[in-house]
Design a protein around this motif. Structure first.
Motif, PDB file in Angstrom:
ATOM      1  N   ASN A  52      11.884  -2.186   6.538  1.00 33.62           N
ATOM      2  CA  ASN A  52      11.567  -2.106   4.782  1.00 33.62           C
ATOM      3  C   ASN A  52      11.260  -0.746   4.638  1.00 33.62           C
ATOM      4  O   ASN A  52      10.894   0.194   5.446  1.00 33.62           O
ATOM      5  CB  ASN A  52      10.605  -3.070   4.352  1.00 33.62           C
ATOM      6  N   ILE A  53      11.095  -0.366   3.560  1.00 36.31           N
ATOM      7  CA  ILE A  53      10.796   0.951   3.055  1.00 36.31           C
ATOM      8  C   ILE A  53       9.543   1.574   3.512  1.00 36.31           C
ATOM      9  O   ILE A  53       9.326   2.599   4.216  1.00 36.31           O
ATOM     10  CB  ILE A  53      10.629   0.922   1.477  1.00 36.31           C
ATOM     11  N   LEU A  54       8.433   0.726   3.552  1.00 33.46           N
ATOM     12  CA  LEU A  54       7.163   0.872   4.156  1.00 33.46           C
ATOM     13  C   LEU A  54       7.179   1.025   5.758  1.00 33.46           C
ATOM     14  O   LEU A  54       6.479   2.110   6.149  1.00 33.46           O
ATOM     15  CB  LEU A  54       6.064  -0.078   3.841  1.00 33.46           C
ATOM     16  N   GLN A  55       7.859   0.328   6.267  1.00 34.78           N
ATOM     17  CA  GLN A  55       8.013   0.453   7.890  1.00 34.78           C
ATOM     18  C   GLN A  55       8.703   1.737   7.956  1.00 34.78           C
ATOM     19  O   GLN A  55       8.549   2.424   9.111  1.00 34.78           O
ATOM     20  CB  GLN A  55       8.874  -0.773   8.230  1.00 34.78           C
ATOM     21  N   ASN A  73       4.083  -8.017   8.150  1.00 40.16           N
ATOM     22  CA  ASN A  73       4.297  -7.688   6.861  1.00 40.16           C
ATOM     23  C   ASN A  73       3.624  -6.556   6.167  1.00 40.16           C
ATOM     24  O   ASN A  73       2.327  -6.475   5.795  1.00 40.16           O
ATOM     25  CB  ASN A  73       3.860  -9.062   6.017  1.00 40.16           C
ATOM     26  N   VAL A  74       4.124  -5.229   6.270  1.00 38.43           N
ATOM     27  CA  VAL A  74       3.409  -4.255   6.020  1.00 38.43           C
ATOM     28  C   VAL A  74       3.272  -4.068   4.404  1.00 38.43           C
ATOM     29  O   VAL A  74       4.380  -4.174   3.808  1.00 38.43           O
ATOM     30  CB  VAL A  74       4.068  -2.690   6.275  1.00 38.43           C
ATOM     31  N   THR A  75       2.185  -4.026   3.953  1.00 34.19           N
ATOM     32  CA  THR A  75       2.153  -3.796   2.297  1.00 34.19           C
ATOM     33  C   THR A  75       1.363  -2.621   2.219  1.00 34.19           C
ATOM     34  O   THR A  75       0.650  -1.813   2.938  1.00 34.19           O
ATOM     35  CB  THR A  75       1.114  -4.936   1.782  1.00 34.19           C
ATOM     36  N   LYS A  76       1.202  -2.235   0.850  1.00 29.56           N
ATOM     37  CA  LYS A  76       0.385  -0.820   0.411  1.00 29.56           C
ATOM     38  C   LYS A  76      -1.008  -1.047   1.024  1.00 29.56           C
ATOM     39  O   LYS A  76      -1.796  -0.256   0.903  1.00 29.56           O
ATOM     40  CB  LYS A  76       0.476  -0.757  -0.858  1.00 29.56           C
ATOM     41  N   ASN A  79      -2.169   1.734   5.744  1.00 29.99           N
ATOM     42  CA  ASN A  79      -3.090   2.860   6.660  1.00 29.99           C
ATOM     43  C   ASN A  79      -3.722   2.141   7.728  1.00 29.99           C
ATOM     44  O   ASN A  79      -3.664   3.040   8.959  1.00 29.99           O
ATOM     45  CB  ASN A  79      -4.144   3.240   5.868  1.00 29.99           C
ATOM     46  N   ARG A  80      -4.306   1.016   7.829  1.00 33.74           N
ATOM     47  CA  ARG A  80      -4.577   0.319   9.216  1.00 33.74           C
ATOM     48  C   ARG A  80      -3.489   0.285  10.008  1.00 33.74           C
ATOM     49  O   ARG A  80      -3.656   0.529  11.218  1.00 33.74           O
ATOM     50  CB  ARG A  80      -5.446  -1.005   8.621  1.00 33.74           C
ATOM     51  N   SER A  81      -2.223  -0.244   9.495  1.00 27.26           N
ATOM     52  CA  SER A  81      -1.172  -0.618  10.455  1.00 27.26           C
ATOM     53  C   SER A  81      -0.527   0.419  10.838  1.00 27.26           C
ATOM     54  O   SER A  81      -0.041   0.671  12.334  1.00 27.26           O
ATOM     55  CB  SER A  81      -0.236  -1.551   9.806  1.00 27.26           C
ATOM     56  N   LEU A  82      -0.655   1.722  10.266  1.00 26.68           N
ATOM     57  CA  LEU A  82      -0.284   3.070  10.602  1.00 26.68           C
ATOM     58  C   LEU A  82      -1.040   3.599  11.627  1.00 26.68           C
ATOM     59  O   LEU A  82      -0.482   4.203  12.769  1.00 26.68           O
ATOM     60  CB  LEU A  82      -0.028   4.050   9.506  1.00 26.68           C
ATOM     61  N   GLU A  83      -2.408   3.388  11.539  1.00 22.97           N
ATOM     62  CA  GLU A  83      -3.285   4.083  12.716  1.00 22.97           C
ATOM     63  C   GLU A  83      -3.055   3.097  13.788  1.00 22.97           C
ATOM     64  O   GLU A  83      -3.015   3.985  15.045  1.00 22.97           O
ATOM     65  CB  GLU A  83      -4.612   3.700  12.177  1.00 22.97           C
TER      66      GLU A  83
END
Length: 447
Positions: free
Chosen positions: A240-243, A347-350, A354-358
């Protein structure tokens, strides 16, 4: 008339069971070479061409100098334990259009220079004369020129004042090295000691051996080469867009972390996974990680790729008796895969971005770090620590400890301060505040 600058390789090490040809640079040598290359560049010492002995310690010194000059490097076997005639032929084989040459012969060329420049070497021993600058007149025999060498200096064709300047600059820099801590010694005081492992943690029931710097140097690992020095990321799945944004940021981060060009390839669809390498675990579909390496990534690794790292939004498992893994890598051939799935429960959300990105940055740099020969870290809290679960990953720093940074730098030869500033800027921009603080604390120690 050509200008010839001879540079002795920086201080080297000699680990046990290592042949003379394969001797690496010592930590002090890496720092010295970086200091001197910047000094010469900042003082407008013009260079057209690099030619080096292929011996590891000479070639690595040359590569560090080339970080300042960005020229083509040529190796010549005649510069490894050269005879006078070999040394002479290297000079006269140079293209006529080349006017300024920086040469990195192996140490034993200096007895030849004792013959060529006897009056200099009677005053300054070769061990403390790492740079020698001279002019060479094409078409004239080198043996004839050496007889008039000192008179050339007096008449100005050999710039004696410049030679003394370089000599004193080197002595000054090297004497400073003895008084000051190098980068890795300085930031070591910010390393956080590991506590005794709890039963659920990675180190609790694993008898991993501590990888010293000397042990790392002896290990087989991949190195950047001319024409093979790029990290590629291969997305696999439906993002998705965030991923997609996280994959893009991971590419930006790896470029800074490893100081290597990083490119993102077009995504491959999930249909590339056959049914027989999929399984359902806890109502979640998982993909066999080994298949991703052996049947997808290896076959698609670009010719100029040093590393190819797959990133999938699917969960991964390594074998039937394991629940899952965050990533897997084949260190000998430079391919690996990281799953984003568990960083956000798919499920990446706003809110959790940041936590999943790190987590993605930590696991990705960890796996690529393995490809460069770095074992699981037992030295301090470090991105190279092993992890059993996400809470352990979260506890570990994105910062590599001083020892793991030393290992990485010995293979990649980057500017430590430049890298650290760029990491701090990245962390600030993306609000990874704990890592900003760690980077700032390291910067305080090296200013």
């Amino acid at each position: 008339m050509k200008k010839l600058i001879l540079v002795r390789h920086a201080k080297s090490d000699w680990p046990e069971e290592t042949e003379d040809f394969d001797r690496p640079l010592a930590d002090k040598g890496l720092a010295e070479a970086m200091h001197m290359s910047r000094f010469m560049k900042n003082n407008n010492v013009a260079i057209d061409y690099f030619v080096s002995s292929p011996a590891v310690r000479a070639l690595n010194t040359c590569k560090i100098f080339n970080q300042a000059y960005h020229l083509t490097i040529t190796t010549n076997e005649k510069l490894y334990n050269p005879s006078e005639s070999n040394f002479e032929s290297v000079i006269y084989d140079l293209d006529d259009n080349v006017s300024s040459v920086l040469s990195f012969p192996i140490t034993t060329v200096f007895p030849i220079l004792r013959i060529l420049f006897p009056k200099i070497f009677s005053t300054f021993p070769p061990v403390v004369l790492p740079v020698l600058k001279s002019t060479v007149i094409p078409g004239r025999n080198l043996k004839e020129q050496k007889r008039n060498c000192f008179s050339f200096m007096i008449r100005g064709r050999f710039n004696f004042i410049s030679k003394i300047f370089y000599f004193l600059a080197f002595i000054f820099l090297f004497s400073c090295q003895k008084k000051e801590k190098n980068y890795f010694e300085a930031i070591a005081s910010n390393d956080v000691k590991l506590s005794d492992p709890e039963p659920h943690e990675w180190r609790y029931n694993r008898n991993e051996k501590f990888q010293t710097f000397e042990g790392f140097q002896k290990s087989k690992k991949i190195h950047p080469e001319i024409g093979k020095n790029t990290i590629y990321l291969q997305p696999i799945g439906e993002f998705n867009i965030l991923q997609k944004k996280q994959v893009e940021l991971a590419g930006n981060y790896f470029k800074i972390y490893f100081q290597l060009e990083t490119k993102i390839l077009p995504a491959l669809p999930n249909t590339i996974f056959p049914k027989d390498i999929r399984r359902i675990k806890d109502e979640n579909e998982q993909i066999l990680a080994g298949y991703v390496l052996d049947s997808i990534l290896i076959k698609r690794k670009p010719k100029d790729a040093l590393v190819l790292m797959g990133i999938t939004e699917k969960d991964l498992f390594p074998r039937s008796d394991w629940n899952y893994i965050f990533g897997l890598a084949s260190y000998k051939i430079g391919v690996g895969v990281t799953s984003m799935y568990r960083f956000s429960n798919g499920n990446v959300t706003k809110a959790n971005f940041n936590r999943s990105l790190e987590r993605l940055l930590k696991v990705g740099s960890h796996e690529i770090g393995h490809m460069f020969g770095i074992s699981h870290c037992l030295n301090a809290n470090c991105v190279m620590n092993g992890s059993n679960h996400l809470s352990e990953t979260d506890y570990h720093f994105a910062r590599a400890c001083s020892l793991c940074q030393q290992k990485l730098n010995s293979s990649l030869h980057y500017d430590n301060k430049k890298r650290l500033n760029e990491l701090k800027n990245f962390f600030e921009k993306h609000h990874l505040n704990s890592e900003v603080t760690r980077a700032e604390e390291d910067l305080k120690l090296i200013k």
